[in-house]
Design a protein around this motif. Structure first.
Motif, PDB file in Angstrom:
ATOM      1  N   SER A  23       0.238   6.054   3.362  1.00  0.00           N
ATOM      2  CA  SER A  23      -0.855   5.595   2.501  1.00  0.00           C
ATOM      3  C   SER A  23      -1.023   6.526   1.311  1.00  0.00           C
ATOM      4  O   SER A  23      -0.539   7.649   1.307  1.00  0.00           O
ATOM      5  CB  SER A  23      -2.160   5.556   3.297  1.00  0.00           C
ATOM      6  N   ARG A  24      -1.762   6.040   0.329  1.00  0.00           N
ATOM      7  CA  ARG A  24      -2.044   6.865  -0.846  1.00  0.00           C
ATOM      8  C   ARG A  24      -3.041   7.961  -0.482  1.00  0.00           C
ATOM      9  O   ARG A  24      -3.867   7.810   0.412  1.00  0.00           O
ATOM     10  CB  ARG A  24      -2.607   6.002  -1.968  1.00  0.00           C
ATOM     11  N   SER A  63      -1.360   7.263   7.801  1.00  0.00           N
ATOM     12  CA  SER A  63      -1.769   8.023   6.624  1.00  0.00           C
ATOM     13  C   SER A  63      -0.576   8.628   5.900  1.00  0.00           C
ATOM     14  O   SER A  63      -0.667   8.913   4.707  1.00  0.00           O
ATOM     15  CB  SER A  63      -2.762   9.120   7.004  1.00  0.00           C
ATOM     16  N   VAL A 107      -6.859   7.128  -0.591  1.00  0.00           N
ATOM     17  CA  VAL A 107      -7.319   6.294   0.525  1.00  0.00           C
ATOM     18  C   VAL A 107      -7.494   7.141   1.778  1.00  0.00           C
ATOM     19  O   VAL A 107      -8.484   7.010   2.505  1.00  0.00           O
ATOM     20  CB  VAL A 107      -6.312   5.143   0.769  1.00  0.00           C
TER      21      VAL A 107
END
Length: 144
Positions: A23-24, A20, A27
């Protein structure tokens, strides 16, 4: 059994924190909320099906089910907290870059800007270390 579940939960939590972090934000937030809602829906659906079939779970099985649900919720919430720290760092960096460019090299501001990646890693490590204690409480001290 509980030791194995504790180790697996800590490993999954550490893995999701690492993934995470790359990640964006949308998301991460969507997957965390979906896992919380999905876990609650699964437990509710399972309870309704077992009630309809007149199946009564043993105390150990019921406790393990709630421990699993609480583990999923804990992993999701830790990822949301990690996301919040990343957002705070990004907000500080963008604000000072945009509105305080003349003081970017001064003491408190340069620490956040120069060490943003390290602060993110330390925060992820903090949540990971906190998960050790949280999952210990869930898997060894929780009873239903």
């Amino acid at each position: 059994m509980n030791v194995l579940a504790w180790i697996i939960c800590v490993a999954v939590c550490m893995g999701t924190l690492v993934v995470s972090s790359r990640s964006r934000a949308g998301v991460v937030l969507a997957s965390a909320v979906a896992s919380i809602i999905g876990g609650m829906a699964l437990v509710t659906l399972l309870g309704l099906v077992l009630k309809e079939m007149n199946v009564h779970l043993s105390h150990g099985s019921l406790t393990a089910l709630f421990q699993l649900l609480m583990s999923v919720v804990t992993i999701a919430l830790l990822n949301i907290m990690n996301l919040a720290v990343r957002g705070m760092i990004a907000a500080q960096t963008s604000f000072h870059t945009k509105y305080n460019a003349s003081n970017l090299r001064r003491f408190p501001v340069n620490l956040v800007i120069d060490h943003a990646q390290r602060i993110r890693l330390v925060s992820a490590a903090f949540w990971g270390a906190g998960s050790l204690v949280m999952f210990y409480g869930i898997w060894f001290k929780m009873t239903v």
